[in-house]
Design a protein around this motif. Sequence first.
Motif: not given
Length: 272
Positions: A128-146
């Motif tokens: 009940q807290y959310y609307a019916h629509h949503h969108s999705d993405e997928i990313y790949a992590s890269m070198p150089g994270a802090k």
Amino acid sequence: MKKAKAIFLAVVLGMLLMGNTSFAQDEKNNLVTVTKLHWNIDNKNFSNDEWKAVEKEYLDKVVKKNPFIIGQLVLMHSFTEDNTELLLVTIYENWAAIEKAGDKDDELIKAAWPDEKARTAYFEKRGQYYAHHHSDEIYASMPGAKIAKANFDKDMIYYVRVNHFAYPKEGTDKEFTDLEKQYFDAVTNKNDLIKAYYPNRHAWGADNTQFTEVYVVDSLADLDSALNKNRDLYKAAWSDETKRKAFDEKSGKYFTGKHSDYIYKSVHELSK
């Protein structure tokens, strides 16, 4: 009941269990899914405390018990184009782990709510807290994270910058990686106001040119100070104007020059 999953930043955004801040070529590449959800603005009985409690129950009974989920984070709109949006950011080891996590979720849900009526009631309350629509993405992590050493014990500011790759014919993966490492070592990793930094590239979704950088800071005031400090560190590292211009030209050719900016605030109680 499989959860909708997908990507971000960002993000970013949650690779909290990966180790130190090295920029190694063999750094493990995880997948980051970001699901953009929207509040149900027709819910007249909205309670922020109750919403957190409902999501915390799912986090404790399902997400934290799922070995295929490395980490998870909820980000709330702060400065974006849509005040109804919130992001569910989830970290996985690979594509297989995403599939296995969905199956494990189903198993854990049935174990947590074995009574079908109770299970239905819980998910109706949650939904009940959310609307019916949503969108999705997928990313790949890269070198150089802090990478943060542990989950933050307070809500943090997540600044997400979405750049776009230009794919120059004269460019190479090695040159791009070397340039990014130079900047990371001289600027991002030396900026104590930046508590974490996560670079990610597009893996699946609407725009294959996306390169997303997620900066984590304590507050909006610190964000402004951190960006100013980045400029100071950059000028100090490339104090010679000719060398600075040459670096700008080399690194700039990999991007179109177009970018967009988003600011979110985390809900630290809902992190794995």
